[in-house]
Design an enzyme around this catalytic site. Structure first.
Site, PDB file in Angstrom:
ATOM      1  N   ASP A 178     -24.993 -53.183  80.507  1.00  0.00           N
ATOM      2  CA  ASP A 178     -24.542 -52.671  79.221  1.00  0.00           C
ATOM      3  C   ASP A 178     -23.210 -51.962  79.472  1.00  0.00           C
ATOM      4  O   ASP A 178     -22.888 -51.635  80.619  1.00  0.00           O
ATOM      5  CB  ASP A 178     -25.594 -51.694  78.676  1.00  0.00           C
ATOM      6  CG  ASP A 178     -25.138 -50.972  77.426  1.00  0.00           C
ATOM      7  OD1 ASP A 178     -24.651 -51.636  76.493  1.00  0.00           O
ATOM      8  OD2 ASP A 178     -25.254 -49.728  77.395  1.00  0.00           O
TER       9      ASP A 178
ATOM     10  N   ASP B  49     -21.314 -49.355  76.895  1.00  0.00           N
ATOM     11  CA  ASP B  49     -21.178 -48.013  76.343  1.00  0.00           C
ATOM     12  C   ASP B  49     -22.298 -47.094  76.850  1.00  0.00           C
ATOM     13  O   ASP B  49     -23.475 -47.440  76.781  1.00  0.00           O
ATOM     14  CB  ASP B  49     -21.200 -48.048  74.814  1.00  0.00           C
ATOM     15  CG  ASP B  49     -20.015 -48.811  74.245  1.00  0.00           C
ATOM     16  OD1 ASP B  49     -19.445 -48.361  73.253  1.00  0.00           O
ATOM     17  OD2 ASP B  49     -19.651 -49.859  74.814  1.00  0.00           O
TER      18      ASP B  49
END
Length: 305
Positions: free
Chosen positions: A97, A99
């Site tokens: 991922d 953020d």
């Protein structure tokens, strides 16, 4: 009562007597028999952290309870106690991922602040990351609030993305050791591309911001990268590269990462929300992202600082 072996890896800025005492009590509580100990890294010798891997034998029925007990110790002491299977580690693909995992920010929230709608968007983001809202619906709602934002703001934010601790060392070593790396993000390709150029990810998959005449339109191109899409992408990349899912690692922090974490052979909740830590098989909250290198089985003497 069936018993088998697992790995327990301790990661901490420094392993203190209090941590060692808690770990000893954990082993006693779950009747764990040590089969091997490997010191992977020593902070006192200049490593980024202390890392010790134990191979232990325990009751098959107790592993899940052990994992939750280990998480509870991590809530009280600055340590991660990470449980893994004891078989051969043949990981080849690592998917992240973006953020709040690779960077210390939720980019959509930063964009919203610059556009004067920060509080409105941050509230929706937080609820989505906790799993209270459907990701696609919340994403479209947040995007709509960015309509009219200048593209120059994107350039400014992309140039100053704050990296998570340990990510540069992690990527330097993953590349040298031959792992394939990917960003699978519910954020934006604009920023994922900036990280790719900076850190050398092999591929990126994220959401496309629609920009017209230098302004964000508030729309995004399909397909939206949500929880289901992340899991599908991980499997597609593994299949394309000739890897099994057992050879894949996924790292993320939000509820929309859980399907990806479950799909991979090792799924690490990194500095994650409580819901995600509780559901993921592995969780790291006290050390930098380079702690992942020790979970992959690498010792300090084979790594670049």
């Amino acid at each position: 009562m069936a018993r088998n072996e697992r790995r327990l890896t301790l990661l901490a800025p420094t392993l203190t007597p209090a941590i060692e005492s808690e770990f000893a009590a954990l082993k006693k509580r779950f009747d764990l028999e040590e089969r091997g100990v490997t010191r992977l890294a020593e902070a006192s010798k200049g490593a980024a952290m202390d890392a010790i891997e134990y191979v232990v034998e325990g009751d098959d029925a107790e592993w899940e309870a052990l994992r939750h007990a280990a998480l509870a110790i991590g809530e009280a002491e600055p340590v991660d106690i990470v449980l893994q299977n004891a078989g051969e580690r043949a990981y080849r693909l690592v998917c992240f991922d973006m953020d709040s995992t690779l960077i210390k920010a939720e980019v959509i929230d930063e964009l919203a602040k610059r556009h004067g709608v920060g509080d409105q968007v941050a509230e929706v983001t937080e609820r989505a990351m906790r799993g209270e809202l459907d990701f696609k619906a919340s994403f479209r709602e947040r995007m709509a609030k960015l309509e009219g934002l200048s593209e120059t703001v994107l350039e400014s934010i992309a140039s100053e993305l704050p990296l998570m601790e340990g990510v540069e060392r992690l990527m330097k070593n993953l590349k040298r050791l031959g792992y394939r790396t990917a960003i699978l993000s519910g954020g934006f390709t604009y920023f994922a591309q900036a990280l790719q150029q900076r850190l050398g990810f092999d591929e990126i998959h994220a959401n496309e911001l629609v920009i017209s005449k230098g302004l964000v339109t508030g729309e995004t191109a399909d397909p939206i990268v949500d929880a289901e899409r992340k899991a599908v992408l991980l499997e597609q990349i593994a299949t394309r590269e000739g890897f099994s899912l057992d050879q894949a690692v996924a790292v993320g922090d939000g509820a929309n990462d859980l399907k990806m974490l479950a799909k991979a052979g090792m799924g690490v909740a990194y500095h994650a929300k409580p819901l995600v830590r509780a559901e993921a098989r592995q969780a790291v909250s006290t050390v930098g992202l380079d702690g992942l290198l020790y979970l992959l089985g690498h010792a300090e003497d084979e790594l670049l600082r």
